[in-house]
Write a protein that holds these residues in place. Structure first.
Motif, PDB file in Angstrom:
ATOM      1  N   TYR A   1       3.837 -93.187  48.904  1.00  0.00           N
ATOM      2  CA  TYR A   1       2.780 -92.187  49.092  1.00  0.00           C
ATOM      3  C   TYR A   1       3.365 -90.776  49.130  1.00  0.00           C
ATOM      4  CZ  TYR A   1      -0.225 -89.120  51.827  1.00  0.00           C
ATOM      5  OH  TYR A   1      -0.925 -88.038  52.284  1.00  0.00           O
ATOM      6  N   LEU A   2       4.415 -90.568  49.933  1.00  0.00           N
ATOM      7  CA  LEU A   2       5.019 -89.237  50.041  1.00  0.00           C
ATOM      8  C   LEU A   2       5.613 -88.802  48.710  1.00  0.00           C
ATOM      9  CD1 LEU A   2       6.722 -89.515  53.552  1.00  0.00           C
ATOM     10  CD2 LEU A   2       4.609 -88.317  52.978  1.00  0.00           C
ATOM     11  N   ASP A   3       6.265 -89.728  48.004  1.00  0.00           N
ATOM     12  CA  ASP A   3       6.799 -89.399  46.677  1.00  0.00           C
ATOM     13  C   ASP A   3       5.667 -89.032  45.725  1.00  0.00           C
ATOM     14  OD1 ASP A   3       9.461 -89.714  47.320  1.00  0.00           O
ATOM     15  OD2 ASP A   3       9.595 -91.776  46.585  1.00  0.00           O
ATOM     16  N   GLY A   4       4.538 -89.730  45.846  1.00  0.00           N
ATOM     17  CA  GLY A   4       3.398 -89.449  44.984  1.00  0.00           C
ATOM     18  C   GLY A   4       2.826 -88.059  45.211  1.00  0.00           C
ATOM     19  N   VAL A   5       2.835 -87.614  46.470  1.00  0.00           N
ATOM     20  CA  VAL A   5       2.376 -86.253  46.766  1.00  0.00           C
ATOM     21  C   VAL A   5       3.235 -85.240  46.016  1.00  0.00           C
ATOM     22  CG1 VAL A   5       2.172 -84.505  48.584  1.00  0.00           C
ATOM     23  CG2 VAL A   5       1.417 -86.852  49.027  1.00  0.00           C
ATOM     24  N   ILE A   6       4.543 -85.400  46.101  1.00  0.00           N
ATOM     25  CA  ILE A   6       5.444 -84.459  45.422  1.00  0.00           C
ATOM     26  C   ILE A   6       5.333 -84.586  43.913  1.00  0.00           C
ATOM     27  CG2 ILE A   6       7.853 -83.801  45.072  1.00  0.00           C
ATOM     28  CD1 ILE A   6       6.544 -83.002  47.813  1.00  0.00           C
ATOM     29  N   ASP A   7       5.257 -85.819  43.391  1.00  0.00           N
ATOM     30  CA  ASP A   7       5.121 -86.015  41.948  1.00  0.00           C
ATOM     31  C   ASP A   7       3.876 -85.300  41.422  1.00  0.00           C
ATOM     32  OD1 ASP A   7       7.402 -87.546  41.857  1.00  0.00           O
ATOM     33  OD2 ASP A   7       6.338 -89.471  41.930  1.00  0.00           O
ATOM     34  N   THR A   8       2.782 -85.411  42.158  1.00  0.00           N
ATOM     35  CA  THR A   8       1.532 -84.761  41.739  1.00  0.00           C
ATOM     36  C   THR A   8       1.650 -83.252  41.758  1.00  0.00           C
ATOM     37  OG1 THR A   8       0.227 -86.625  42.574  1.00  0.00           O
ATOM     38  CG2 THR A   8      -0.927 -84.523  42.273  1.00  0.00           C
ATOM     39  N   LEU A   9       2.245 -82.724  42.811  1.00  0.00           N
ATOM     40  CA  LEU A   9       2.353 -81.263  42.946  1.00  0.00           C
ATOM     41  C   LEU A   9       3.380 -80.667  41.997  1.00  0.00           C
ATOM     42  CD1 LEU A   9       2.134 -80.974  46.829  1.00  0.00           C
ATOM     43  CD2 LEU A   9       0.432 -80.202  45.174  1.00  0.00           C
ATOM     44  N   ALA A  10       4.402 -81.423  41.636  1.00  0.00           N
ATOM     45  CA  ALA A  10       5.462 -80.890  40.761  1.00  0.00           C
ATOM     46  C   ALA A  10       5.135 -81.059  39.287  1.00  0.00           C
ATOM     47  CB  ALA A  10       6.802 -81.581  41.087  1.00  0.00           C
ATOM     48  N   ARG A  11       4.069 -81.782  38.982  1.00  0.00           N
ATOM     49  CA  ARG A  11       3.707 -82.034  37.590  1.00  0.00           C
ATOM     50  C   ARG A  11       3.197 -80.749  36.932  1.00  0.00           C
ATOM     51  NH1 ARG A  11      -0.127 -86.103  38.249  1.00  0.00           N
ATOM     52  NH2 ARG A  11       1.637 -87.491  38.641  1.00  0.00           N
ATOM     53  N   PRO A  12       3.691 -80.433  35.744  1.00  0.00           N
ATOM     54  CA  PRO A  12       3.201 -79.225  35.063  1.00  0.00           C
ATOM     55  C   PRO A  12       1.703 -79.288  34.808  1.00  0.00           C
ATOM     56  CG  PRO A  12       5.177 -80.074  34.005  1.00  0.00           C
ATOM     57  CD  PRO A  12       4.749 -81.127  34.991  1.00  0.00           C
ATOM     58  N   ALA A  13       1.065 -78.140  34.842  1.00  0.00           N
ATOM     59  CA  ALA A  13      -0.389 -78.078  34.636  1.00  0.00           C
ATOM     60  C   ALA A  13      -0.740 -78.466  33.200  1.00  0.00           C
ATOM     61  CB  ALA A  13      -0.886 -76.683  34.931  1.00  0.00           C
TER      62      ALA A  13
END
Length: 201
Positions: A189-201
């Protein structure tokens, strides 16, 4: 064992009174705030916790308000600056973001201090400390997103999203802990938060 009691014990027996420092008192005050809010910061109970007398308190502080101020400064030091220093050893900005979110979430889960401070945000000293800490944390996280190539505005927006995710996670962890994933699912879950936020728009 809380920080204050541990330090007093390490000081050893009757010499504990001589060795107590302003930091020991600040740590004891932080522990008390975590347990019962600002109302729990009272000199006599803190002296008992530290195994000393009120005289030790007045050697270091003019009054209770000065102790609260020192405790809040100590919180800024250990809850923000020390954490940033710790995660800075990671060379990759995404790695730093992951490490930061895990470290912050673990700390908040173990210690109710942050939730207690948020609950007393109406107190001017606490409000000022929260404002300083929030700005410092968001600025730092924004710098990590900027390293990933996001514009200044976008980096700031994502940092704010990351910080609100952290605060929401912290509040839920104390109020409704069963609503959050545990074990390996929590890590994903925590990794998913960062993956989502770090993904280019």
């Amino acid at each position: 064992m809380d920080m204050a009691r541990q330090r007093a014990r390490e000081a050893g027996g009757g010499s504990a009174r001589q060795r107590l420092t302003a930091r020991d008192w600040a740590d004891a005050a932080l522990t008390a705030i975590g347990e019962g809010g600002l109302a729990a910061v009272a000199v006599e109970p803190l002296a008992a916790r530290l195994g000393t007398t009120k005289g030790s308190f007045y050697w270091h502080f003019a009054n209770r308000e000065a102790l609260i101020e020192a405790a809040l400064e100590r919180w800024e030091e250990i809850g923000t600056e020390a954490v940033i220093t710790e995660v800075e050893v990671e060379p990759d900005p995404v790695g730093r973001l992951r490490r930061l979110l895990r470290r912050a979430s673990d700390g908040a889960a173990e210690d109710p201090l942050e939730v207690s401070l948020l609950a007393t945000a109406g107190q001017p000293r606490v409000a000022a400390a929260l404002a300083r800490v929030t700005e410092r944390r968001i600025d730092y996280v924004a710098s990590l997103f900027a390293e990933l190539g996001f514009t200044e505005d976008e980096a700031r927006r994502r940092a704010l999203l990351a910080y609100t995710a952290y605060l929401g996670h912290t509040q839920l962890g104390h109020a409704v802990p069963q609503s959050l994933p545990a074990g390996a699912a929590r890590e994903r879950y925590l990794d998913g938060v960062i993956d989502t936020l770090a993904r280019p728009a």
